[in-house]
Design a protein around this motif. Structure first.
Motif, mmCIF file in Angstrom:
data_model
loop_
_atom_site.group_PDB
_atom_site.id
_atom_site.type_symbol
_atom_site.label_atom_id
_atom_site.label_comp_id
_atom_site.label_asym_id
_atom_site.label_seq_id
_atom_site.Cartn_x
_atom_site.Cartn_y
_atom_site.Cartn_z
ATOM 1 N N ASP A 68 9.360 1.386 -6.701
ATOM 2 C CA ASP A 68 9.436 2.209 -5.485
ATOM 3 C C ASP A 68 9.188 3.690 -5.765
ATOM 4 O O ASP A 68 8.501 4.364 -4.994
ATOM 5 N N GLU A 69 9.734 4.188 -6.859
ATOM 6 C CA GLU A 69 9.526 5.599 -7.217
ATOM 7 C C GLU A 69 8.052 5.875 -7.493
ATOM 8 O O GLU A 69 7.501 6.875 -7.037
ATOM 9 N N PHE A 70 7.406 4.966 -8.240
ATOM 10 C CA PHE A 70 5.992 5.178 -8.557
ATOM 11 C C PHE A 70 5.139 5.145 -7.298
ATOM 12 O O PHE A 70 4.217 5.962 -7.142
ATOM 13 N N VAL A 71 5.413 4.217 -6.401
ATOM 14 C CA VAL A 71 4.648 4.127 -5.146
ATOM 15 C C VAL A 71 4.739 5.442 -4.382
ATOM 16 O O VAL A 71 3.748 5.904 -3.805
ATOM 17 N N HIS A 88 6.777 -4.586 -17.948
ATOM 18 C CA HIS A 88 7.374 -5.596 -18.812
ATOM 19 C C HIS A 88 6.826 -6.995 -18.537
ATOM 20 O O HIS A 88 6.659 -7.813 -19.433
ATOM 21 N N ASP A 89 6.551 -7.282 -17.269
ATOM 22 C CA ASP A 89 6.080 -8.606 -16.853
ATOM 23 C C ASP A 89 5.198 -8.430 -15.612
ATOM 24 O O ASP A 89 5.091 -7.321 -15.073
ATOM 25 N N PRO A 90 4.565 -9.494 -15.128
ATOM 26 C CA PRO A 90 3.604 -9.325 -14.031
ATOM 27 C C PRO A 90 4.198 -9.035 -12.655
ATOM 28 O O PRO A 90 3.487 -8.556 -11.765
ATOM 29 N N LEU A 91 5.475 -9.296 -12.442
ATOM 30 C CA LEU A 91 6.055 -9.139 -11.106
ATOM 31 C C LEU A 91 5.926 -7.728 -10.526
ATOM 32 O O LEU A 91 5.575 -7.584 -9.346
ATOM 33 N N PRO A 92 6.170 -6.662 -11.292
ATOM 34 C CA PRO A 92 5.991 -5.319 -10.717
ATOM 35 C C PRO A 92 4.554 -5.036 -10.264
ATOM 36 O O PRO A 92 4.344 -4.297 -9.302
ATOM 37 N N ILE A 93 3.587 -5.641 -10.929
ATOM 38 C CA ILE A 93 2.190 -5.420 -10.544
ATOM 39 C C ILE A 93 1.940 -5.989 -9.151
ATOM 40 O O ILE A 93 1.237 -5.378 -8.338
ATOM 41 N N VAL A 94 2.536 -7.140 -8.861
ATOM 42 C CA VAL A 94 2.413 -7.721 -7.522
ATOM 43 C C VAL A 94 2.950 -6.732 -6.494
ATOM 44 O O VAL A 94 2.294 -6.453 -5.477
ATOM 45 N N LEU A 97 0.559 -3.736 -6.122
ATOM 46 C CA LEU A 97 -0.638 -4.094 -5.354
ATOM 47 C C LEU A 97 -0.322 -4.225 -3.862
ATOM 48 O O LEU A 97 -1.072 -3.731 -3.015
ATOM 49 N N LYS A 98 0.789 -4.866 -3.536
ATOM 50 C CA LYS A 98 1.180 -5.024 -2.131
ATOM 51 C C LYS A 98 1.457 -3.673 -1.475
ATOM 52 O O LYS A 98 1.281 -3.518 -0.264
ATOM 53 N N LEU A 134 0.733 -13.900 -11.693
ATOM 54 C CA LEU A 134 -0.638 -13.710 -12.169
ATOM 55 C C LEU A 134 -1.644 -14.242 -11.151
ATOM 56 O O LEU A 134 -2.699 -13.636 -10.931
ATOM 57 N N ARG A 135 -1.322 -15.347 -10.515
ATOM 58 C CA ARG A 135 -2.204 -15.876 -9.460
ATOM 59 C C ARG A 135 -2.322 -14.891 -8.297
ATOM 60 O O ARG A 135 -3.412 -14.684 -7.763
ATOM 61 N N ILE A 136 -1.206 -14.306 -7.911
ATOM 62 C CA ILE A 136 -1.234 -13.328 -6.809
ATOM 63 C C ILE A 136 -2.058 -12.110 -7.216
ATOM 64 O O ILE A 136 -2.871 -11.613 -6.426
ATOM 65 N N ILE A 137 -1.870 -11.636 -8.440
ATOM 66 C CA ILE A 137 -2.654 -10.496 -8.937
ATOM 67 C C ILE A 137 -4.140 -10.830 -8.863
ATOM 68 O O ILE A 137 -4.949 -10.036 -8.371
#
Length: 168
Positions: A68-71, A88-94, A97-98, A134-137
């Motif tokens: 949230d801070e980065f957005v 650390h893992d793919p979830l923050p990237i989702v 992107l959203k 990863l699929r969502i990304i």
């Protein structure tokens, strides 16, 4: 320069900032700011101090944010900032992107083995949640590739909808 041009690369690495990330990748990319986007690291002063030491050896600055801070701050990136995002893992990237963060490609560095994870290769292990992220990304037309260090072979991940989660 468009906002998307400020993000040189986004990397998934369970170790966050270490020698390969903080020095080798940062210098190869020409990044001048390493951005760690991680809920725990954003609030862990000791962890930040250790990562800051690694970042200094590459001459880059380092910042720590929650998603949230980065957005909130990303639209205000200065003209001269060249960002290297680390999660650390793919979830923050989702989530990024959203929220409209213009990530073009994702480098999967290390996702360590743990119980309940299957191997995508010798350094990347995923559970069902990781694979779904990863699929969502990929559905955002983001290129995903596995590459440990800049000089190593890059392995493109694609067709993740066809990958079946199987533990061996």
């Amino acid at each position: 320069m468009e906002l998307k041009d400020h993000i040189l690369m986004t990397r998934i690495d369970n170790r966050l900032v270490h020698g390969q990330v903080g020095v080798t990748w940062t210098m190869t990319l020409g990044a001048n700011v390493i951005v760690v986007i991680d809920e725990a690291a954003a609030h862990d002063v000791l962890q930040q101090k250790l990562m800051r030491t690694v970042a200094r050896s590459s001459g880059a600055d380092i910042r720590f944010f929650t998603v949230d801070e980065f957005v909130k701050v990303f639209p205000n990136v200065s003209e001269n900032q060249r960002l290297y995002l680390i999660v650390h893992d793919p979830l923050p990237i989702v989530d990024l992107l959203k929220a409209g963060i213009p990530i073009q490609s994702v480098n999967v560095g290390n996702m360590h083995f743990a119980k309940g994870k299957m191997a995508l290769n010798r350094k990347v292990y995923v559970d069902e949640a990781d694979l779904e992220a990863l699929r969502i990304i990929e559905s955002f037309n983001v290129s995903i590739f596995i590459q440990d260090v800049p000089g190593s072979v890059s392995e493109k991940l694609s067709g993740l909808d066809e990958v079946k989660f199987v533990l061996r």
